[in-house]
Design an enzyme around this catalytic site. Structure first.
Site, PDB file in Angstrom:
ATOM      1  N   ALA A  66     -28.263 -30.667  12.561  1.00  0.00           N
ATOM      2  CA  ALA A  66     -28.300 -29.491  11.694  1.00  0.00           C
ATOM      3  C   ALA A  66     -29.750 -29.023  11.538  1.00  0.00           C
ATOM      4  O   ALA A  66     -30.692 -29.677  11.992  1.00  0.00           O
ATOM      5  CB  ALA A  66     -27.677 -29.820  10.347  1.00  0.00           C
ATOM      6  N   GLY A 112     -25.384 -33.402  13.066  1.00  0.00           N
ATOM      7  CA  GLY A 112     -24.426 -32.312  13.179  1.00  0.00           C
ATOM      8  C   GLY A 112     -23.955 -32.082  14.600  1.00  0.00           C
ATOM      9  O   GLY A 112     -22.829 -31.615  14.818  1.00  0.00           O
ATOM     10  N   GLU A 115     -21.215 -34.480  15.051  1.00  0.00           N
ATOM     11  CA  GLU A 115     -20.073 -34.018  14.254  1.00  0.00           C
ATOM     12  C   GLU A 115     -19.325 -32.895  14.977  1.00  0.00           C
ATOM     13  O   GLU A 115     -18.090 -32.837  14.943  1.00  0.00           O
ATOM     14  CB  GLU A 115     -20.555 -33.560  12.876  1.00  0.00           C
ATOM     15  N   GLU A 137     -28.449 -39.152   9.495  1.00  0.00           N
ATOM     16  CA  GLU A 137     -28.543 -38.475   8.195  1.00  0.00           C
ATOM     17  C   GLU A 137     -29.051 -39.368   7.075  1.00  0.00           C
ATOM     18  O   GLU A 137     -29.763 -38.901   6.170  1.00  0.00           O
ATOM     19  CB  GLU A 137     -27.175 -37.894   7.792  1.00  0.00           C
ATOM     20  N   ASP A 332     -56.743 -56.892  34.749  1.00  0.00           N
ATOM     21  CA  ASP A 332     -57.395 -57.908  33.931  1.00  0.00           C
ATOM     22  C   ASP A 332     -58.193 -58.800  34.876  1.00  0.00           C
ATOM     23  O   ASP A 332     -58.089 -58.682  36.102  1.00  0.00           O
ATOM     24  CB  ASP A 332     -56.376 -58.713  33.121  1.00  0.00           C
ATOM     25  N   GLU A 387     -62.431 -56.423  20.894  1.00  0.00           N
ATOM     26  CA  GLU A 387     -63.265 -55.539  20.085  1.00  0.00           C
ATOM     27  C   GLU A 387     -64.725 -56.005  20.075  1.00  0.00           C
ATOM     28  O   GLU A 387     -65.169 -56.716  19.165  1.00  0.00           O
ATOM     29  CB  GLU A 387     -62.726 -55.485  18.652  1.00  0.00           C
ATOM     30  N   LYS A 392     -67.474 -53.468  25.816  1.00  0.00           N
ATOM     31  CA  LYS A 392     -66.825 -52.202  26.163  1.00  0.00           C
ATOM     32  C   LYS A 392     -67.817 -51.287  26.893  1.00  0.00           C
ATOM     33  O   LYS A 392     -67.464 -50.663  27.908  1.00  0.00           O
ATOM     34  CB  LYS A 392     -66.286 -51.522  24.896  1.00  0.00           C
TER      35      LYS A 392
END
Length: 676
Positions: A66, A112, A115, A137, A332, A387, A392
């Protein structure tokens, strides 16, 4: 008449009615679409065809449901009741047609849309992996109101239908076929022939087994309803989520009595729809839509992705991308970590795809690549190593020259600012953050981390990729902790301070769950890993008042890291925390909750003031989808406005007086007070 639906009649006398709303990616049952459907049904009935097939012209699916945006605009229960009664009339007209009707389903068939399909005599679903059927719903604070509670119980039986409506879960086509929700689950190329066969042969309709019909007996219903209430109560308290309990009472009182069930739907669903819970859950749904629209302006599509880091996060990011149809190389330093990542991916594919051919196809698109040969072919490279800033940066220096000139380099860092990571890059304009949350397969949000210099087209491209893999993109500014971790950490640290004060872990978690959080903060910290919590808390220590609690540092030094080590603040056995029952008074639980939630809210106000996100709605969306913040409250800032800015501000001042500067109201409260 032909704005949403078009029809044609073939040589066999079958009418094919195609739903294809203009200027929309998905079909939605708006009021206009419903009225047009009714007009078509009248004209089709007058032509006396051999049968009717209702199908979608959208590649995305049958019908998404709906019109939720219209729900948000409804001002009164009477207005909602008028809409529901009209839908009842239209679907009854469809159901009463004298010739066979078939719903031809591919992609999503939800709410809906399901339905409407149930109002047809037969249903045929594509076995495509994207096909889903369900009643979501309850997640909007209501239950099926277009006749779904009547027709589903009649078609598949009472217990099966109630479980489907109460859980809000989606079914794959074969599971729907096994339940009897659809008559056939077939490859998409066979749908038209299957629909034609059903119309020509007109086999008997599905009838649920005796056991399922027996559950609707008036003598048994009260006991079954009590059992259902207990089951629902374990995950959705009545005071937070009234819709499941209203559905159970609706079924207990009226099951098997069609007229009474229709009348009850038209009475109960409007009352729920205008209540606070449904209003806030609908708000969250629309916030989700706003995040999805972040990617609307980009044509970027990554054909191949290269992920560096075969640990839990990197491996799971790679597996999720493959699950969503992409080709991924996973790098990796050695084959052992890659082997574990591939094994976890295989488990995910088996769980999600449930078809050995589809699983094998997915495995063929996940390519272990410890030498990094896929770098030069990738449209997007995602770095997901540990981290460490220097590690990095060193990695970027090794890989940037091997990447395509127009490839995007993304980091999955959870807290390191992009400004520091990007120093020394030859092409900083192609560098961005894609911060996934753990577990990747369950957490819907991805933070799109940017700096003031990040090009808008790169943000759009990263958002497009995020949507292509079925996640929600949230652009955030690169500051320590970004949005979600920064807002979440004071909440977790206050829980640890409560532990240090001697408050039992079970009481702390119970206070948070009582507020509406999906999991208590102590259990959450154990689940994330106490070492991860300590690392993030130390990175944010310059921003957050107060020191990192010693009890957290001691646990990490002792190797008691939480779930992954078998013990943290809880002992863990077979993946479950061993908790004692909470015996705290309601007043004590409310006090603990205030301390934790107010620190979370205060940090959210600070993030809004600093421009970490573009506006309050995006902040609310990020915290709901990134932390699970009680959805029925509509987001932390919405909750503040709904309950009263002055009330929250006053509580913070009292807590500051009692416990010190960590509760000092942020300067951003002044703006909220002006807007109130």
């Amino acid at each position: 008449m032909n704005r949403h639906f078009t029809q044609h009649q073939d040589a066999d006398g079958i009418v094919w009615l195609t739903f294809d709303s203009p200027d929309k990616a998905a079909n939605v049952l708006t009021g206009e679409a419903l009225e047009e459907l009714d007009t078509h049904l009248v004209t089709i009935a007058q032509s006396h065809p051999r049968g009717l097939v209702i199908r979608s012209g959208k590649e995305s699916g049958f019908i998404a449901g709906a019109d939720v945006k219209a729900f948000a605009r409804i001002d009164s229960a009477d207005e909602a009741r008028e809409l529901i009664l009209r839908a009842h009339d239209i679907f009854r007209r469809l159901e009463a047609l004298s010739f066979p009707t078939v719903a031809l389903i591919h992609g999503f068939c939800l709410g809906g849309g399901l339905e409407l399909a149930l109002a047809c005599r037969y249903r045929v679903a594509s076995t495509d992996p994207a096909t889903r059927l369900g009643f979501p719903e309850v997640r909007l604070g209501i239950f099926p109101g277009f006749g779904g509670s009547v027709r589903s119980t009649r078609l598949i039986g009472h217990l099966a239908a109630m479980e489907l409506m109460l859980s809000g879960r989606n079914l794959y086509p074969r599971a729907a076929r096994k339940l009897g929700l659809v008559d056939h689950a077939l490859p998409r190329r066979q749908l038209n022939n299957a629909a034609r066969h059903l119309i020509m042969e007109q086999p008997p309709r599905h009838r649920p087994p005796f056991r399922q019909r027996l559950a609707g007996n008036a003598i048994l219903r009260p006991a079954i309803a009590a059992l259902l209430r207990r089951q629902v109560g374990k995950r959705a308290p009545r005071e937070h989520y009234p819709a499941p309990y209203s559905l159970i009472d609706h079924w207990r009182r009226h099951a098997g009595q069609m007229a009474d069930m229709y009348a009850s739907e038209a009475r109960r669903v409007p009352e729920l729809l205008v209540g606070k819970t449904a209003r806030n859950l609908i708000r969250v749904f629309l916030l989700q839509d706003s995040l999805k629209n972040q990617a609307a302006d980009s044509s970027f599509h990554a054909r191949q992705v290269h992920v560096i880091g075969g640990g839990v996060m990197g491996g799971d990011i790679a597996a999720w991308c493959v699950l969503r149809g992409l080709r991924v190389t996973l790098q990796d330093r050695g084959p052992e970590r890659l082997g574990r990542a591939v094994s976890r991916a295989h488990q995910l594919f088996q769980k999600k795809l449930r078809d050995r051919y589809l699983v094998q196809d997915a495995m063929d698109r996940l390519i272990p690549d410890h030498q990094g040969n896929g770098l030069g072919r990738a449209d997007l490279v995602i770095e997901a190593i540990f981290e460490d800033l220097d590690a990095k940066r060193a990695l970027y220096g090794q890989i940037e020259g091997r990447m395509k000139q127009d490839a995007i380099l993304a980091t999955n860092t959870s807290s390191i600012p992009l400004q520091q990571l990007g120093e020394g890059l030859a092409r900083p304009e192609r560098f961005i953050g894609l911060h996934f949350f753990n577990p990747v397969a369950k957490m819907p949000l991805v933070e799109i981390v940017t700096t003031e210099d990040t090009p808008a087209e790169l943000v759009a491209a990263a958002s497009r990729f995020t949507r292509d893999i079925g996640k929600l993109p949230l652009p955030v500014r690169s500051r320590p902790g970004f949005l979600v971790n920064r807002v979440l950490m004071p909440y977790l640290m206050e829980a640890v301070i409560l532990l240090d004060e001697g408050v039992p872990a079970a009481d702390i978690d119970q206070a948070a769950v009582r507020f509406g959080m999906p999991m208590g903060p102590v259990e959450l910290a154990d689940t994330v890993g106490l070492d991860i919590c300590l690392s993030v808390a130390e990175k944010l220590s310059a921003l957050l008042p107060g020191k990192v609690p010693d009890i957290l540092r001691r646990r990490v030094e002792q190797g008691r890291l939480g779930r992954k080590s078998g013990e943290g603040f809880y002992r863990w056995i077979k993946g479950r925390p061993q908790k004692e029952k909470s015996n705290a008074t309601p007043e004590a639980l409310a006090h603990y909750s205030d301390r934790m939630i107010l620190r979370l809210v205060n940090e959210a106000v600070a993030c809004l003031r600093e421009g970490i996100v573009s506006d309050a709605d995006h902040l609310d969306a990020g915290i709901v989808f990134g932390t699970g913040f009680a959805p029925f409250r509509g987001g932390p800032l919405h909750h503040v406005r709904e309950e009263g800015v002055e009330q929250f501000f006053g509580k913070l001042q009292k807590l500051e007086y009692t416990y010190g500067e960590r509760f000092a109201p942020d300067a951003g409260w002044a703006q909220l007070q002006e807007q109130q």
